[in-house]
Design a protein around this motif. Structure first.
Motif, PDB file in Angstrom:
ATOM      1  N   TYR A 228      -4.954   2.612   3.626  1.00 50.48           N
ATOM      2  CA  TYR A 228      -5.310   2.182   2.271  1.00 50.48           C
ATOM      3  C   TYR A 228      -5.195   0.663   2.140  1.00 50.48           C
ATOM      4  O   TYR A 228      -6.024   0.020   1.492  1.00 50.48           O
TER       5      TYR A 228
ATOM      6  N   ALA B 206      -7.820   2.978  -3.692  1.00 54.96           N
ATOM      7  CA  ALA B 206      -8.281   2.362  -2.452  1.00 54.96           C
ATOM      8  C   ALA B 206      -9.702   2.802  -2.128  1.00 54.96           C
ATOM      9  O   ALA B 206     -10.016   3.995  -2.136  1.00 54.96           O
TER      10      ALA B 206
ATOM     11  N   ALA C 125       0.850  -1.196   0.000  1.00 53.74           N
ATOM     12  CA  ALA C 125       0.000   0.000   0.000  1.00 53.74           C
ATOM     13  C   ALA C 125       0.881   1.239   0.000  1.00 53.74           C
ATOM     14  O   ALA C 125       1.874   1.306   0.731  1.00 53.74           O
TER      15      ALA C 125
ATOM     16  N   GLU D 216      -7.868  -7.542  -1.738  1.00 55.18           N
ATOM     17  CA  GLU D 216      -7.067  -7.710  -2.947  1.00 55.18           C
ATOM     18  C   GLU D 216      -5.726  -8.393  -2.679  1.00 55.18           C
ATOM     19  O   GLU D 216      -4.928  -8.574  -3.603  1.00 55.18           O
TER      20      GLU D 216
ATOM     21  N   MET E 165      -8.217  -2.177   1.284  1.00 58.92           N
ATOM     22  CA  MET E 165      -8.147  -3.037   0.100  1.00 58.92           C
ATOM     23  C   MET E 165      -7.633  -4.435   0.425  1.00 58.92           C
ATOM     24  O   MET E 165      -7.162  -5.154  -0.461  1.00 58.92           O
TER      25      MET E 165
ATOM     26  N   ALA F 167      -2.019  -1.158  -3.373  1.00 52.86           N
ATOM     27  CA  ALA F 167      -3.152  -0.247  -3.182  1.00 52.86           C
ATOM     28  C   ALA F 167      -2.625   1.182  -3.201  1.00 52.86           C
ATOM     29  O   ALA F 167      -1.500   1.444  -2.775  1.00 52.86           O
TER      30      ALA F 167
END
Length: 251
Positions: free
Chosen positions: A219, A158, A72, A226, A223, A125
């Motif tokens: 962030y 994000a 991230a 993912e 996310m 992200a």
């Protein structure tokens, strides 16, 4: 002119024995212990994460190969850009921050050189301002600049599953995980803990100073869905024929 803050804790007072330190800390009121023993200041209208570091810090360890991971980013120039790696123990639903870095005035090309060794497969992200065009990138959106230099950027900025990007919702998700024991940070990530200690509100608003690693972490938590397993590790650890434990090859 630059400023530097050095934190010293009671653990640095080596003329005390461990037992004496414990007795001194125990004598303080519970709500004053971190300020008095660790020098963690009470700022503004309060810390955003009123959680003792001992509850989230853990010693570094080798991450299991089957845990999904996610990078991230928080973009910056004069204020630092920041990056963290999140590893997710999906069985216990615990998130680990295993890597963190922060640097000012570095182009996407320079940052990519630092981050690609974390794994070129690692998905990243990134914040909504990554769609912004910049002079440095000759009009190319930031996220695309990082992708052009080899980072595996997610296709969307994000956001939560419903498409929202609420800062407060992200902070509450992090705080809930911290308080319930589902958020851990490697104790060696000193810059991360520096920001954690100083992250606070003033007049009810989040103070956006020295919050770069905190933002990147938020962030990543937003996310987390993912996160993926390293494809190379997954392939190398395929289950042998006749193996009864479906996760045995990954342990």
């Amino acid at each position: 002119m630059t400023r530097h803050v050095t934190f010293m804790t009671i653990d640095d007072a080596e003329h005390y024995t461990p037992r004496q330190r414990a007795e001194i800390i125990a004598a303080y009121p519970a709500h004053e212990r971190e300020a008095r023993a660790k020098g963690i200041p009470v700022l503004g209208s309060g810390r955003i994460f009123p959680v003792a570091e001992e509850l989230i810090a853990c010693e570094p360890f080798r991450l299991p190969r089957y845990w999904p991971r996610l990078g991230a980013l928080d973009f910056g120039w004069d204020h630092p850009s920041a990056a963290v790696e999140l590893a997710w123990d999906t069985e216990a639903d615990v998130v680990y921050i295993s890597k963190a870095c922060r640097a000012s005035q570095q182009t996407p090309a320079m940052q990519a050189l630092t981050l690609k060794p974390w794994g070129e497969w690692l998905p990243w992200a990134w914040p909504r301002d990554g769609r912004r065009e910049t002079l440095e990138g000759a009009g190319l959106a930031l996220a695309k600049q990082y992708a052009a230099h080899g980072l595996n950027m997610l296709t969307r900025h994000a956001q939560f599953p419903d498409g929202s990007v609420s800062v407060e919702a992200g902070l509450m998700e992090m705080l809930d995980r911290m308080q319930s024991g589902r958020f851990k940070v490697f104790s060696t990530l000193l810059p991360w803990f520096e920001e954690f200690r100083l992250y606070h509100r003033k007049d009810g608003q989040v103070v956006k100073l020295r919050d770069d690693l905190m933002a990147a972490t938020r962030y990543g938590v937003m996310m987390l869905r993912e996160a993926v397993v390293d494809p190379a590790e997954f392939k190398a650890a395929r289950r042998k024929a006749g193996q009864s434990d479906p996760l045995g090859a990954f342990r």
